[in-house]
Design a protein around this motif. Structure first.
Motif, PDB file in Angstrom:
ATOM      1  N   ARG A  38      33.113  37.852  42.397  1.00 48.55           N
ATOM      2  CA  ARG A  38      34.082  38.617  43.196  1.00 48.55           C
ATOM      3  C   ARG A  38      35.076  39.324  42.275  1.00 48.55           C
ATOM      4  NH1 ARG A  38      37.242  35.223  46.849  1.00 48.55           N
ATOM      5  NH2 ARG A  38      37.655  37.122  48.013  1.00 48.55           N
ATOM      6  N   ASP A  39      35.533  38.602  41.245  1.00 54.07           N
ATOM      7  CA  ASP A  39      36.470  39.221  40.305  1.00 54.07           C
ATOM      8  C   ASP A  39      35.830  40.427  39.614  1.00 54.07           C
ATOM      9  OD1 ASP A  39      38.306  37.327  40.928  1.00 54.07           O
ATOM     10  OD2 ASP A  39      37.989  36.101  39.133  1.00 54.07           O
ATOM     11  N   LEU A  40      34.601  40.239  39.168  1.00 55.99           N
ATOM     12  CA  LEU A  40      33.919  41.332  38.469  1.00 55.99           C
ATOM     13  C   LEU A  40      33.732  42.547  39.375  1.00 55.99           C
ATOM     14  CD1 LEU A  40      31.084  39.548  36.471  1.00 55.99           C
ATOM     15  CD2 LEU A  40      32.746  41.142  35.500  1.00 55.99           C
ATOM     16  N   ILE A  41      33.335  42.277  40.607  1.00 64.72           N
ATOM     17  CA  ILE A  41      33.103  43.377  41.541  1.00 64.72           C
ATOM     18  C   ILE A  41      34.409  44.128  41.785  1.00 64.72           C
ATOM     19  CG2 ILE A  41      32.436  43.953  43.921  1.00 64.72           C
ATOM     20  CD1 ILE A  41      30.429  41.550  43.700  1.00 64.72           C
ATOM     21  N   SER A  42      35.501  43.393  41.919  1.00 61.22           N
ATOM     22  CA  SER A  42      36.730  44.126  42.197  1.00 61.22           C
ATOM     23  C   SER A  42      37.249  44.825  40.932  1.00 61.22           C
ATOM     24  CB  SER A  42      37.774  43.249  42.893  1.00 61.22           C
ATOM     25  OG  SER A  42      38.418  42.439  41.978  1.00 61.22           O
ATOM     26  N   LEU A  43      36.969  44.258  39.763  1.00 62.30           N
ATOM     27  CA  LEU A  43      37.343  44.960  38.528  1.00 62.30           C
ATOM     28  C   LEU A  43      36.631  46.302  38.399  1.00 62.30           C
ATOM     29  CD1 LEU A  43      37.479  42.258  35.711  1.00 62.30           C
ATOM     30  CD2 LEU A  43      39.260  43.907  36.325  1.00 62.30           C
ATOM     31  N   ARG A  44      35.359  46.312  38.808  1.00 69.49           N
ATOM     32  CA  ARG A  44      34.599  47.581  38.772  1.00 69.49           C
ATOM     33  C   ARG A  44      35.276  48.645  39.616  1.00 69.49           C
ATOM     34  NH1 ARG A  44      29.236  48.348  37.001  1.00 69.49           N
ATOM     35  NH2 ARG A  44      28.846  50.156  38.313  1.00 69.49           N
ATOM     36  N   LYS A  45      35.865  48.182  40.729  1.00 69.63           N
ATOM     37  CA  LYS A  45      36.512  49.145  41.617  1.00 69.63           C
ATOM     38  C   LYS A  45      37.811  49.673  41.000  1.00 69.63           C
ATOM     39  CE  LYS A  45      33.634  48.380  44.893  1.00 69.63           C
ATOM     40  NZ  LYS A  45      33.005  47.366  45.725  1.00 69.63           N
ATOM     41  N   ASP A  46      38.469  48.800  40.204  1.00 65.61           N
ATOM     42  CA  ASP A  46      39.760  49.197  39.633  1.00 65.61           C
ATOM     43  C   ASP A  46      39.626  49.999  38.345  1.00 65.61           C
ATOM     44  OD1 ASP A  46      40.905  47.866  41.679  1.00 65.61           O
ATOM     45  OD2 ASP A  46      41.360  46.053  40.542  1.00 65.61           O
ATOM     46  N   HIS A  47      38.488  49.905  37.688  1.00 63.37           N
ATOM     47  CA  HIS A  47      38.342  50.576  36.393  1.00 63.37           C
ATOM     48  C   HIS A  47      37.145  51.506  36.398  1.00 63.37           C
ATOM     49  CE1 HIS A  47      41.464  48.128  34.531  1.00 63.37           C
ATOM     50  NE2 HIS A  47      41.002  47.149  35.296  1.00 63.37           N
ATOM     51  N   GLU A  48      37.436  52.761  36.573  1.00 66.43           N
ATOM     52  CA  GLU A  48      36.371  53.766  36.643  1.00 66.43           C
ATOM     53  C   GLU A  48      35.520  53.805  35.384  1.00 66.43           C
ATOM     54  OE1 GLU A  48      36.478  57.846  39.267  1.00 66.43           O
ATOM     55  OE2 GLU A  48      36.873  57.940  37.109  1.00 66.43           O
ATOM     56  N   LYS A 106      38.177  44.058  13.165  1.00 66.60           N
ATOM     57  CA  LYS A 106      37.117  44.942  12.680  1.00 66.60           C
ATOM     58  C   LYS A 106      36.473  45.712  13.840  1.00 66.60           C
ATOM     59  CE  LYS A 106      35.179  42.922   8.501  1.00 66.60           C
ATOM     60  NZ  LYS A 106      34.259  41.798   8.289  1.00 66.60           N
ATOM     61  N   LEU A 107      36.272  44.979  14.905  1.00 63.61           N
ATOM     62  CA  LEU A 107      35.564  45.550  16.054  1.00 63.61           C
ATOM     63  C   LEU A 107      36.396  46.627  16.742  1.00 63.61           C
ATOM     64  CD1 LEU A 107      32.814  44.723  17.239  1.00 63.61           C
ATOM     65  CD2 LEU A 107      34.027  43.285  18.867  1.00 63.61           C
ATOM     66  N   ILE A 108      37.671  46.325  16.950  1.00 66.86           N
ATOM     67  CA  ILE A 108      38.565  47.275  17.643  1.00 66.86           C
ATOM     68  C   ILE A 108      39.873  47.376  16.867  1.00 66.86           C
ATOM     69  CG2 ILE A 108      37.755  47.345  20.037  1.00 66.86           C
ATOM     70  CD1 ILE A 108      39.505  44.856  20.564  1.00 66.86           C
ATOM     71  N   PRO A 109      39.837  48.192  15.800  1.00 62.81           N
ATOM     72  CA  PRO A 109      40.993  48.284  14.896  1.00 62.81           C
ATOM     73  C   PRO A 109      42.315  48.553  15.616  1.00 62.81           C
ATOM     74  CG  PRO A 109      39.169  49.709  14.155  1.00 62.81           C
ATOM     75  CD  PRO A 109      38.754  49.120  15.444  1.00 62.81           C
ATOM     76  N   LYS A 110      42.272  49.272  16.705  1.00 59.72           N
ATOM     77  CA  LYS A 110      43.541  49.593  17.383  1.00 59.72           C
ATOM     78  C   LYS A 110      44.039  48.462  18.277  1.00 59.72           C
ATOM     79  CE  LYS A 110      43.061  54.607  17.659  1.00 59.72           C
ATOM     80  NZ  LYS A 110      42.359  55.402  18.683  1.00 59.72           N
ATOM     81  N   GLY A 111      43.207  47.437  18.461  1.00 57.61           N
ATOM     82  CA  GLY A 111      43.625  46.312  19.282  1.00 57.61           C
ATOM     83  C   GLY A 111      43.386  46.524  20.767  1.00 57.61           C
ATOM     84  N   TRP A 112      43.892  45.573  21.547  1.00 61.38           N
ATOM     85  CA  TRP A 112      43.640  45.682  22.984  1.00 61.38           C
ATOM     86  C   TRP A 112      44.921  45.585  23.779  1.00 61.38           C
ATOM     87  CZ3 TRP A 112      44.887  40.918  25.213  1.00 61.38           C
ATOM     88  CH2 TRP A 112      44.794  39.797  24.381  1.00 61.38           C
ATOM     89  N   ARG A 113      44.839  46.105  24.965  1.00 56.62           N
ATOM     90  CA  ARG A 113      46.012  46.186  25.827  1.00 56.62           C
ATOM     91  C   ARG A 113      46.099  44.988  26.767  1.00 56.62           C
ATOM     92  NH1 ARG A 113      46.404  50.967  29.819  1.00 56.62           N
ATOM     93  NH2 ARG A 113      44.759  51.810  28.508  1.00 56.62           N
ATOM     94  N   GLY A 114      44.949  44.541  27.214  1.00 59.09           N
ATOM     95  CA  GLY A 114      44.969  43.408  28.141  1.00 59.09           C
ATOM     96  C   GLY A 114      43.613  42.748  28.216  1.00 59.09           C
ATOM     97  N   LEU A 115      43.637  41.449  28.484  1.00 56.16           N
ATOM     98  CA  LEU A 115      42.380  40.754  28.706  1.00 56.16           C
ATOM     99  C   LEU A 115      42.110  40.825  30.211  1.00 56.16           C
ATOM    100  CD1 LEU A 115      40.240  38.740  27.329  1.00 56.16           C
ATOM    101  CD2 LEU A 115      41.563  36.994  28.507  1.00 56.16           C
ATOM    102  N   LEU A 116      41.006  41.441  30.587  1.00 51.95           N
ATOM    103  CA  LEU A 116      40.750  41.612  32.020  1.00 51.95           C
ATOM    104  C   LEU A 116      40.107  40.374  32.635  1.00 51.95           C
ATOM    105  CD1 LEU A 116      39.331  45.266  32.017  1.00 51.95           C
ATOM    106  CD2 LEU A 116      41.600  44.511  32.735  1.00 51.95           C
ATOM    107  N   LEU A 117      39.263  39.705  31.837  1.00 47.20           N
ATOM    108  CA  LEU A 117      38.529  38.574  32.417  1.00 47.20           C
ATOM    109  C   LEU A 117      37.885  37.756  31.313  1.00 47.20           C
ATOM    110  CD1 LEU A 117      37.713  37.689  35.359  1.00 47.20           C
ATOM    111  CD2 LEU A 117      35.548  38.862  34.979  1.00 47.20           C
TER     112      LEU A 117
END
Ligand code: GLC
Ligand code: CA
Length: 563
Positions: free
Chosen positions: A468-478, A524-535
């Protein structure tokens, strides 16, 4: 890119026989589905693909159609079907029907007439050839075991059946056949459905010479190179598109076993007007050895799996086409038993696979029960099996003296019989898992005690709630829908990682496909870092501190929104 509705949709596949039984005869039915529409809404899905519900003698559970315009008695009647469509639409859920263009039942009116004489209007609706009583017209194998030809005493000729002998193949080279099928499809679309899933649609055009096959194709069977992606397939699909889909807002989803990348690209290239998306089979065959149908699962490498996913996403990118993503269905083992670890990390690996399914590019297809982390079934006797493919293949091997009893094939059946995916949905821990008040047509998995909807709903860390969380995340993140697919760490044998680069934001998926811990340098993977952990699929963790290095647990999945 056109943003058609089916690109945004999350699909839920219902195998009606095993979904919910409303009248206690042990068989799931249409009113049973209607009783569970709240559940579909709770999950958050947008589209239902319904396996065949047409009138059928059920040699292959509805894939042998006797009458395309009638509902199977066991499932209800047209009134029930119309009510189902109405209920679904009322909740904003669309409906795609399964359509079977390659063959009918031998009890279909066309075939009954066809078989009567060598010379009648319907004879040429199918493939009739003379051979002699000992030898069929060619050496093709049926997908379900044995020869693809059956001798018919009445006119002393053989007919072709790529699947069971109760599924004679239709002759698409006959324009009358095509016309009849298009009419039926239009008839259903006029009733208001939202599209079709087209069964083995890339098998409909056969090499007209029906030549002997001197080689063995996939699963060790002969013939496929003369009917997979056959000579007229593209012109037939384009014709179907003109006669059926043109001017309608309906989706065409092709099931295309053994499809090659080149042909697959043609099916989905929008300007060719053939299909909207296809189910390719590379990732559901890559783990089988070549030992014929009873292939044993072999050790597979994650790099291979990643390569398959990338390959088909390149096809979509190159053609402007679209992918259909699935990890299991009614013909495949349960995904958690196949690609995950159903013994030690069932919950974690089911969630990890869900994360892959719902965050990689393409329209995701969830197969019923997958959202509960349902597993394969511990079959121990042939009497527990219902699937015509498993039963025919077993009998065929016995006939040839290759096996004596079930014990010898037990492990293979437990791994890949289609019946693993066809056991009833586990609604409760109670009798028959709440699926039926009667005797279920196929056994309920004994693990219903711990795996069932009721328990999953209550537990906030359940597989179901994760879906359910994944499905609703898909709706929130184009970005998860239209974002560009960018695979990372291609050569890593444990980590499946990719970015989805959208217009306004980028999402990163990191999946640890191993049963061990794994440290990873995020900087190394994402040099700029991340804004939030979604799940993430491990509960109650304080992951915010892990900024430069992350410590992944077995089968851990994480989803980050990037800077
Ligand atoms: C497809 C269906 C499968 C069926 C076969 C023959 O592969 O998904 O269930 O047995 O076609 O119709
Ligand atoms: Ca019933």
């Amino acid at each position: 890119m056109n943003k058609e509705w089916w690109k945004k949709a999350v699909v839920y596949q219902i195998y009606p026989r095993s979904f919910n039984d409303s009248n206690g005869d042990g068989i799931g039915d249409l009113p049973g589905i209607r009783e569970k529409i709240d559940y579909l809404e709770y999950l958050g899905i947008d589209l239902v693909w319904l396996n065949p519900v047409y009138d059928s003698p059920n040699d292959d559970n509805g894939y042998d159609v006797r009458n395309y315009r009638k509902i199977m008695d066991e499932f209800g009647d047209m009134g029930d079907w119309e009510a189902l469509l109405e209920d679904l639409h009322e909740r904003g859920i669309k409906l795609v029907m399964d359509f079977i263009p390659n063959h009918t039942s031998d009890e279909h009116r066309w075939f009954r007439k066809s078989r009567k004489s060598r010379d009648n209007k319907y004879r040429d609706y199918y493939f009739w050839r003379s051979g002699n009583e000992k030898e069929p017209p060619n050496n093709w194998d049926s997908v379900f075991g044995g020869s693809a030809w059956k001798f018919d005493d009445l006119t002393r000729e053989y007919y072709l059946h790529l699947f069971s002998r109760k599924q004679p193949d239709l002759n698409w080279d006959n324009p009358e056949v095509r016309k009849e099928l298009y009419e039926i499809m239009n008839w259903w679309l006029d009733k208001g459905i939202d599209g079709f899933r087209l069964d083995v649609v890339n098998f409909i055009s056969k090499n007209p010479k029906l030549p002997d096959d001197t080689t063995r194709g996939p699963y060790g069977s002969r013939g496929s190179k003369y009917y997979v992606d056959g000579p007229n397939i593209h012109s037939y699909l384009q014709e179907m598109n003109r006669k059926v889909f043109a001017g309608r807002d309906a989706v065409a989803i092709g099931e295309t076993p053994l499809v090659s990348v080149d042909e697959g690209a043609k099916y989905v290239e929008p300007s060719r007007n053939e299909l909207d998306m296809i189910f390719q089979f590379d990732h559901v065959t890559f783990d089988l050895d070549d030992g014929g149908f009873w292939s044993h699962p072999k050790d597979w490498n994650l790099t291979e799996l990643k390569d398959i996913f990338s390959r088909w996403r390149k096809v979509a990118a190159r053609t402007g086409g679209w992918n259909a993503t699935y990890l299991s269905n009614h013909d495949q083992p349960r995904m958690v038993s196949r690609l995950g670890d159903d013994a030690n990390f069932r919950r974690e690996s089911a969630k990890l696979l869900a994360t892959l399914l719902l965050t990689i590019s393409g329209t995701p297809f969830i197969y019923q029960g997958e959202e509960l982390g349902m597993t394969n079934y511990p079959f121990s006797d042939i009497s527990e099996l219902r699937d015509v493919q498993t039963i025919n293949q077993f009998n065929e091997m016995k006939k040839k003296g290759e096996v004596e009893d079930f014990e010898e094939v037990k492990d293979k059946v437990r791994f890949w019989s289609r019946d693993n995916a066809r056991t009833p949905i586990q609604w409760t821990s109670g009798e028959n898992a709440g699926f039926t008040k009667g005797e279920p047509w196929i056994n309920v998995n004994p693990n219903k005690e711990s795996i069932n909807v009721e328990a999953e709903k209550k537990d906030e860390n359940s597989v179901l709630n994760y879906y359910r969380d994944l499905i609703s995340l898909r709706k929130d993140h184009e970005a998860l829908i239209y974002g560009k697919y960018e695979p990372l760490m291609d050569d890593d044998e444990e980590i499946f990682a990719f970015k989805r680069r959208g217009k306004d934001e980028t999402v990163l998926t990191v999946l640890n496909f191993s049963d061990g811990k794994r440290e990873l340098s995020l900087s190394k993977l994402i040099p700029k870092g991340w804004r939030g952990l979604l799940l993430s699929n491990y509960p109650d963790e304080n992951l915010d501190e892990e900024r430069t290095n992350i410590n992944l647990k077995p089968y851990e999945a994480r989803l980050y929104l990037l800077e």
